[in-house]
Write a protein that holds these residues in place. Structure first.
Motif, PDB file in Angstrom:
ATOM      1  N   THR A 153     119.229  32.226  32.977  1.00 56.22           N
ATOM      2  CA  THR A 153     118.991  33.537  33.603  1.00 56.22           C
ATOM      3  C   THR A 153     118.760  34.606  32.540  1.00 56.22           C
ATOM      4  OG1 THR A 153     120.276  32.939  35.556  1.00 56.22           O
ATOM      5  CG2 THR A 153     120.031  35.294  35.105  1.00 56.22           C
ATOM      6  N   ALA A 154     119.566  34.573  31.480  1.00 57.16           N
ATOM      7  CA  ALA A 154     119.399  35.563  30.403  1.00 57.16           C
ATOM      8  C   ALA A 154     118.092  35.325  29.649  1.00 57.16           C
ATOM      9  CB  ALA A 154     120.587  35.498  29.449  1.00 57.16           C
ATOM     10  N   ALA A 155     117.762  34.056  29.381  1.00 57.24           N
ATOM     11  CA  ALA A 155     116.525  33.749  28.653  1.00 57.24           C
ATOM     12  C   ALA A 155     115.306  34.224  29.445  1.00 57.24           C
ATOM     13  CB  ALA A 155     116.435  32.251  28.386  1.00 57.24           C
ATOM     14  N   PHE A 156     115.324  33.979  30.747  1.00 59.75           N
ATOM     15  CA  PHE A 156     114.207  34.422  31.605  1.00 59.75           C
ATOM     16  C   PHE A 156     114.125  35.947  31.604  1.00 59.75           C
ATOM     17  CE2 PHE A 156     112.550  35.427  35.928  1.00 59.75           C
ATOM     18  CZ  PHE A 156     111.285  34.891  35.770  1.00 59.75           C
ATOM     19  N   LEU A 172     109.951  27.372  38.532  1.00 50.61           N
ATOM     20  CA  LEU A 172     110.934  27.743  37.491  1.00 50.61           C
ATOM     21  C   LEU A 172     112.191  26.891  37.612  1.00 50.61           C
ATOM     22  CD1 LEU A 172     112.046  29.657  35.238  1.00 50.61           C
ATOM     23  CD2 LEU A 172     112.898  31.137  37.081  1.00 50.61           C
ATOM     24  N   ASP A 173     112.513  26.222  36.513  1.00 51.42           N
ATOM     25  CA  ASP A 173     113.793  25.528  36.401  1.00 51.42           C
ATOM     26  C   ASP A 173     114.584  26.226  35.309  1.00 51.42           C
ATOM     27  OD1 ASP A 173     115.960  23.923  35.944  1.00 51.42           O
ATOM     28  OD2 ASP A 173     114.828  22.140  35.361  1.00 51.42           O
ATOM     29  N   LEU A 174     115.621  26.938  35.724  1.00 50.64           N
ATOM     30  CA  LEU A 174     116.390  27.739  34.765  1.00 50.64           C
ATOM     31  C   LEU A 174     117.204  26.897  33.787  1.00 50.64           C
ATOM     32  CD1 LEU A 174     117.532  30.647  37.111  1.00 50.64           C
ATOM     33  CD2 LEU A 174     116.079  30.880  35.093  1.00 50.64           C
ATOM     34  N   SER A 175     117.265  25.576  34.009  1.00 49.54           N
ATOM     35  CA  SER A 175     117.973  24.729  33.047  1.00 49.54           C
ATOM     36  C   SER A 175     117.021  24.219  31.963  1.00 49.54           C
ATOM     37  CB  SER A 175     118.645  23.546  33.756  1.00 49.54           C
ATOM     38  OG  SER A 175     117.664  22.649  34.237  1.00 49.54           O
ATOM     39  N   SER A 176     115.752  24.585  32.057  1.00 50.45           N
ATOM     40  CA  SER A 176     114.753  24.084  31.109  1.00 50.45           C
ATOM     41  C   SER A 176     114.108  25.232  30.323  1.00 50.45           C
ATOM     42  CB  SER A 176     113.668  23.317  31.881  1.00 50.45           C
ATOM     43  OG  SER A 176     112.472  23.273  31.141  1.00 50.45           O
ATOM     44  N   ALA A 221     103.191  32.654  32.622  1.00 50.06           N
ATOM     45  CA  ALA A 221     102.281  32.715  33.778  1.00 50.06           C
ATOM     46  C   ALA A 221     102.366  34.095  34.442  1.00 50.06           C
ATOM     47  CB  ALA A 221     102.631  31.626  34.788  1.00 50.06           C
ATOM     48  N   ILE A 222     103.572  34.629  34.538  1.00 52.18           N
ATOM     49  CA  ILE A 222     103.737  35.966  35.129  1.00 52.18           C
ATOM     50  C   ILE A 222     103.065  37.010  34.227  1.00 52.18           C
ATOM     51  CG2 ILE A 222     105.414  37.755  35.756  1.00 52.18           C
ATOM     52  CD1 ILE A 222     107.327  35.447  36.566  1.00 52.18           C
ATOM     53  N   ALA A 223     103.274  36.869  32.916  1.00 53.51           N
ATOM     54  CA  ALA A 223     102.674  37.827  31.971  1.00 53.51           C
ATOM     55  C   ALA A 223     101.157  37.772  32.042  1.00 53.51           C
ATOM     56  CB  ALA A 223     103.152  37.532  30.552  1.00 53.51           C
ATOM     57  N   SER A 224     100.603  36.560  32.131  1.00 52.13           N
ATOM     58  CA  SER A 224      99.138  36.442  32.101  1.00 52.13           C
ATOM     59  C   SER A 224      98.502  36.945  33.390  1.00 52.13           C
ATOM     60  CB  SER A 224      98.709  35.005  31.811  1.00 52.13           C
ATOM     61  OG  SER A 224      99.058  34.199  32.904  1.00 52.13           O
ATOM     62  N   SER A 225      99.316  37.102  34.442  1.00 52.87           N
ATOM     63  CA  SER A 225      98.771  37.664  35.692  1.00 52.87           C
ATOM     64  C   SER A 225      98.626  39.187  35.568  1.00 52.87           C
ATOM     65  CB  SER A 225      99.687  37.327  36.880  1.00 52.87           C
ATOM     66  OG  SER A 225     100.875  38.106  36.818  1.00 52.87           O
ATOM     67  N   GLY A 226      99.147  39.737  34.468  1.00 55.81           N
ATOM     68  CA  GLY A 226      99.024  41.182  34.229  1.00 55.81           C
ATOM     69  C   GLY A 226     100.028  42.008  35.013  1.00 55.81           C
ATOM     70  N   ALA A 227     101.017  41.334  35.597  1.00 54.43           N
ATOM     71  CA  ALA A 227     101.988  42.039  36.441  1.00 54.43           C
ATOM     72  C   ALA A 227     102.873  42.976  35.630  1.00 54.43           C
ATOM     73  CB  ALA A 227     102.858  41.016  37.164  1.00 54.43           C
ATOM     74  N   LYS A 228     103.188  44.111  36.215  1.00 55.15           N
ATOM     75  CA  LYS A 228     104.169  45.039  35.666  1.00 55.15           C
ATOM     76  C   LYS A 228     105.279  45.089  36.716  1.00 55.15           C
ATOM     77  CE  LYS A 228     104.658  47.770  32.096  1.00 55.15           C
ATOM     78  NZ  LYS A 228     104.826  47.115  30.805  1.00 55.15           N
ATOM     79  N   ALA A 229     106.477  44.687  36.353  1.00 56.55           N
ATOM     80  CA  ALA A 229     107.543  44.587  37.352  1.00 56.55           C
ATOM     81  C   ALA A 229     108.380  45.856  37.430  1.00 56.55           C
ATOM     82  CB  ALA A 229     108.440  43.403  37.028  1.00 56.55           C
ATOM     83  N   LYS A 288     107.183  28.792  30.318  1.00 55.44           N
ATOM     84  CA  LYS A 288     105.928  28.655  31.081  1.00 55.44           C
ATOM     85  C   LYS A 288     105.861  29.653  32.225  1.00 55.44           C
ATOM     86  CE  LYS A 288     104.331  23.871  30.720  1.00 55.44           C
ATOM     87  NZ  LYS A 288     104.418  22.580  31.354  1.00 55.44           N
ATOM     88  N   CYS A 289     106.968  29.796  32.931  1.00 51.95           N
ATOM     89  CA  CYS A 289     107.002  30.698  34.090  1.00 51.95           C
ATOM     90  C   CYS A 289     106.780  32.143  33.641  1.00 51.95           C
ATOM     91  CB  CYS A 289     108.342  30.558  34.813  1.00 51.95           C
ATOM     92  SG  CYS A 289     108.456  31.596  36.274  1.00 51.95           S
ATOM     93  N   ALA A 290     107.483  32.558  32.595  1.00 46.78           N
ATOM     94  CA  ALA A 290     107.328  33.943  32.117  1.00 46.78           C
ATOM     95  C   ALA A 290     105.909  34.173  31.600  1.00 46.78           C
ATOM     96  CB  ALA A 290     108.354  34.240  31.027  1.00 46.78           C
TER      97      ALA A 290
END
Ligand SMILES: NC(=O)c1ccc[n+]([C@@H]2O[C@H](COP(=O)([O-])OP(=O)(O)OC[C@H]3O[C@@H](n4cnc5c(N)ncnc54)[C@H](OP(=O)(O)O)[C@@H]3O)[C@@H](O)[C@H]2O)c1
Length: 227
Positions: free
Chosen positions: A105-108, A49-53, A63-71, A59-61
């Motif tokens: 940070t807010a976008a993520f 994760l590059d928070l400036s990009s 990938a986390i979503a596709s792992s089926g994770a519930k945070a 992509k990072c979010a």
């Protein structure tokens, strides 16, 4: 089993936080930018994760979503301080700092909110440096004229925490939001003279994250801190 998403786990406070949450039995989804892969663990997943990009954030979010994770917990730990010793504001540094510490940070966070459980807790690692109430206090530790871009970014991050808390309550999501000052911590950012170890800071942040405090507040060592 509970899950915590923590940004910036390759070093500093984020690394200590990942270790603390793993030791307490959590599954940890961590992110790294320039750090190498953190130590492997069967309950640890790591994403780039590059928070400036914006592209990297998406992509990072995804990938986390596709792992089926519930945070259950999101800790926005990753951040930068690039002012150096400057006392005057450098617009380029302000722009770059806001991009990571606030916009990225807010976008993520906005992309992670739909992945959070109903009693979720979002914790933004802010700083005493972002306290407007303390901005003119002439003590060494507050360095009133120093690192203005960083201070502006943390004040803005505090307002994001507050507005998000109000929104989460209004939408009855059950998600609470906290802002926390970790203390002056011995890391690449805090420097060698800092009195607090990353492990001590992580223990305080963990205690806050697993508790159910009043939403939309700014905390330091379990007590409210002046905005
Ligand atoms: N140390 C202190 O005294 C202190 C005091 C108050 C608040 N804080 C706050 O506590 C948090 C952690 O600070 P720290 O002292 O542990 O800092 P640090 O040792 O400098 O670590 C910074 C972390 O942010 C990540 N990061 C930097 N740029 C990034 C980017 N563009 N995209 C994604 N991640 C990025 C780094 O990832 P890589 O290593 O993978 O590049 C690293 O994990 C920060 O938000 C900081 O502002 C620290």
């Amino acid at each position: 089993m509970k899950t915590a998403i923590i940004t910036g786990i390759g070093r500093g406070i984020g690394k200590a936080l990942a270790e603390k949450f793993l030791a307490e039995g959590f599954t940890v989804i961590g992110t790294v930018f320039t750090s190498g892969q953190a130590a492997a663990h069967d309950r640890l997943a790591i994403h780039a994760l590059d928070l400036s990009s914006p592209e990297s954030i998406r992509k990072c979010a995804a990938a986390i979503a596709s792992s089926g994770a519930k945070a259950d917990i999101l800790i926005n730990n990753a951040g930068i301080l690039i002012d150096g010793d400057e006392t005057c504001l450098a617009p380029d540094k302000l722009r770059a700092t806001l991009e990571v510490n606030v916009v990225g940070t807010a976008a993520f966070t906005e992309l992670i909110v739909p992945l959070m459980s109903r009693d979720g807790h979002i914790v933004n690692i802010s700083s005493q440096a972002g306290s407007i109430a303390e901005a003119d206090i002439l003590e060494d530790t507050h360095e009133p004229y120093h690192y203005p871009a960083y201070k502006i970014s943390k004040a803005a991050l505090n307002m994001y925490a507050r507005t998000l808390a109000v929104r989460m309550a209004h939408e009855k999501t059950g998600i609470i939001v906290s802002s926390v000052h970790p203390g002056w911590v011995k890391t690449d950012m805090g420097g060698d003279e800092a009195p607090v170890t990353p492990e001590e800071a992580a223990a305080d942040i963990y205690a806050l994250a697993v508790s159910r405090p009043e939403t939309g507040q700014f905390w330091f060592k379990g007590k409210k801190y002046p905005w």
